[in-house]
Design a protein around this motif. Structure first.
Motif, mmCIF file in Angstrom:
data_model
loop_
_atom_site.group_PDB
_atom_site.id
_atom_site.type_symbol
_atom_site.label_atom_id
_atom_site.label_comp_id
_atom_site.label_asym_id
_atom_site.label_seq_id
_atom_site.Cartn_x
_atom_site.Cartn_y
_atom_site.Cartn_z
ATOM 1 N N UNK A 105 0.826 -1.207 0.000
ATOM 2 C CA UNK A 105 0.000 0.000 0.000
ATOM 3 C C UNK A 105 0.863 1.261 0.000
ATOM 4 N N UNK A 106 1.881 1.293 0.846
ATOM 5 C CA UNK A 106 2.727 2.487 0.910
ATOM 6 C C UNK A 106 3.544 2.641 -0.372
ATOM 7 N N UNK A 107 4.003 1.530 -0.942
ATOM 8 C CA UNK A 107 4.745 1.620 -2.201
ATOM 9 C C UNK A 107 3.862 2.180 -3.317
ATOM 10 N N UNK A 108 2.617 1.779 -3.359
ATOM 11 C CA UNK A 108 1.679 2.313 -4.350
ATOM 12 C C UNK A 108 1.466 3.805 -4.091
ATOM 13 N N UNK B 122 6.588 3.186 -13.093
ATOM 14 C CA UNK B 122 7.562 3.321 -12.009
ATOM 15 C C UNK B 122 6.988 2.766 -10.712
ATOM 16 N N UNK B 123 5.719 2.986 -10.489
ATOM 17 C CA UNK B 123 5.060 2.496 -9.282
ATOM 18 C C UNK B 123 5.036 0.985 -9.208
ATOM 19 N N UNK B 124 4.750 0.342 -10.318
ATOM 20 C CA UNK B 124 4.737 -1.124 -10.334
ATOM 21 C C UNK B 124 6.131 -1.687 -10.069
ATOM 22 N N UNK B 125 7.129 -1.074 -10.689
ATOM 23 C CA UNK B 125 8.504 -1.538 -10.489
ATOM 24 C C UNK B 125 8.922 -1.336 -9.033
ATOM 25 N N UNK B 126 8.705 -0.142 -8.508
ATOM 26 C CA UNK B 126 9.126 0.114 -7.126
ATOM 27 C C UNK B 126 8.329 -0.730 -6.134
ATOM 28 N N UNK B 127 7.059 -0.951 -6.382
ATOM 29 C CA UNK B 127 6.264 -1.805 -5.509
ATOM 30 C C UNK B 127 6.813 -3.219 -5.504
ATOM 31 N N UNK C 108 5.755 -2.202 9.004
ATOM 32 C CA UNK C 108 5.641 -0.752 9.167
ATOM 33 C C UNK C 108 6.977 -0.052 8.916
ATOM 34 N N UNK C 109 8.051 -0.634 9.415
ATOM 35 C CA UNK C 109 9.376 -0.042 9.218
ATOM 36 C C UNK C 109 9.719 0.020 7.726
ATOM 37 N N UNK C 110 9.509 -1.083 7.037
ATOM 38 C CA UNK C 110 9.796 -1.117 5.599
ATOM 39 C C UNK C 110 8.882 -0.135 4.864
ATOM 40 N N UNK C 111 7.599 -0.147 5.227
ATOM 41 C CA UNK C 111 6.631 0.737 4.558
ATOM 42 C C UNK C 111 7.015 2.215 4.741
ATOM 43 N N UNK C 112 7.311 2.614 5.943
ATOM 44 C CA UNK C 112 7.636 4.021 6.189
ATOM 45 C C UNK C 112 8.972 4.394 5.555
ATOM 46 N N UNK C 113 9.881 3.456 5.475
ATOM 47 C CA UNK C 113 11.179 3.769 4.831
ATOM 48 C C UNK C 113 11.010 4.045 3.337
ATOM 49 N N UNK C 114 9.945 3.584 2.747
ATOM 50 C CA UNK C 114 9.667 3.837 1.336
ATOM 51 C C UNK C 114 9.355 5.327 1.116
ATOM 52 N N UNK C 115 8.701 5.915 2.091
ATOM 53 C CA UNK C 115 8.316 7.325 1.983
ATOM 54 C C UNK C 115 9.556 8.130 2.118
#
Length: 151
Positions: free
Chosen positions: A76-79, A88-93, A144-151
């Motif tokens: 969700x956060x990657x999207x 780019x979104x699909x690749x980064x996700x 959560x850690x991985x998700x927030x690090x994406x931002x």
């Protein structure tokens, strides 16, 4: 008699089609990542996790549910971070999702050692063990850690 005309902005149908395509692409990718994540958890734990879940072992259900939820948080956060750029979104996700899966598996094995947990016995138990809560919390925390690090 008055007539009402429905006026759509130019490009409406094209934008709508693009949005529906993005939903389908992200949903397929998210599902694939969740399935890969589940398989990684299953492969890294003793015993067939699928069977333990199917027979209703409460600790297996709790831990697997936390792992799947954690993976969904990352997706969700990657999207969200893709800011509408589909390719780019699909690749980064995909990349962030795979990194998140690896982080979860490694973190779980480290936690198991640090706390002296026997994850195999915990998963196979037919009654709720409190230790499953810490393992589930760790899954969610890593997500959560991985998700927030994406931002």
């Amino acid at each position: 008699m008055t007539t009402t005309t429905l006026a759509l902005t130019p490009g409406y149908w094209s934008n709508l089609g693009h949005g529906v395509g993005a939903i389908l692409a992200y949903a397929a990718l998210g599902l694939a990542l969740i399935l890969i994540g589940f398989q990684a958890i299953d492969s890294s734990t003793p015993g067939p996790l699928r069977k333990m879940i199917a027979t209703g072992n409460p600790n297996a259900v709790i831990i697997a549910a936390a792992g799947v939820t954690s993976m969904a948080l990352i997706v969700v956060v990657a999207i969200w971070a893709s800011s509408g750029r589909l390719t780019e979104g699909l690749i980064s996700t995909a990349v962030y999702g795979l990194v998140g899966i690896v982080a979860q598996v490694v973190a779980m094995r480290l936690l198991e050692r640090a706390l002296g947990l026997n994850i195999g016995n915990l998963l196979k138990a037919h009654h709720h063990e409190l230790q499953s809560s810490i393992v589930a919390a760790a899954h969610l925390s890593i997500g959560l850690i991985v998700a927030v690090s994406i931002i």
